[in-house]
Scaffold this active site. Structure first.
Site: not given
Length: 141
Positions: A104, A106
């Site tokens: 992932h 950010h």
């Protein structure tokens, strides 16, 4: 040493629809949603729809898709939040601070001096839902 992908990690559950999220954007390869423990207002996560623990596991077609989605989200963050500075952060392995073992990225709208410790405080769910809607609208325009 590469970690084995855990199909029960929270992001895998979000992708399967088992856990709700405040969706910002979705296409066939990615999902972007509000971080429920935001470092700053507008903190958004971008994840691929494939099993990858970290960057070294991420197939190139999904890496390109993540970056394309990140560009859309950043543009929306700038419009909705009226900020220019956006920190892009991606952690690989627990030794680097990764806490959810699904790749992932950010995207944190902020000035470096405003970055707090990640996961220190739960965000207001109503505010996250409203902001996700504003970002979705900005992406669609």
């Amino acid at each position: 040493m590469t970690m084995v992908y855990d199909e029960n990690n929270i992001f895998a559950k979000i992708l399967r629809g088992e856990i709700p999220c405040h969706k910002v954007y979705e296409d066939d390869k990615t999902l972007a949603f509000m971080d429920i423990m935001p470092v700053a207002k507008g903190h958004t996560l971008v994840i691929p729809k494939c099993q990858a623990v970290e960057l070294s596991d991420l197939p190139c077609e999904f890496a390109c898709a993540v970056f394309k989605t990140a560009q859309k989200v950043m543009t929306a963050q700038r419009v909705v939040l009226g900020v220019q500075g956006i920190t892009q952060m991606q952690l690989n392995h627990s030794d680097a601070g990764q806490s959810v073992f699904h790749y992932h990225m950010h995207l944190v709208p902020t000035h470096l001096s405003n970055i707090a410790k990640h996961e220190s405080k739960m965000g207001d769910q109503d505010e996250l839902a409203k902001l996700a809607e504003q970002l979705r609208t900005a992406i669609a325009e």
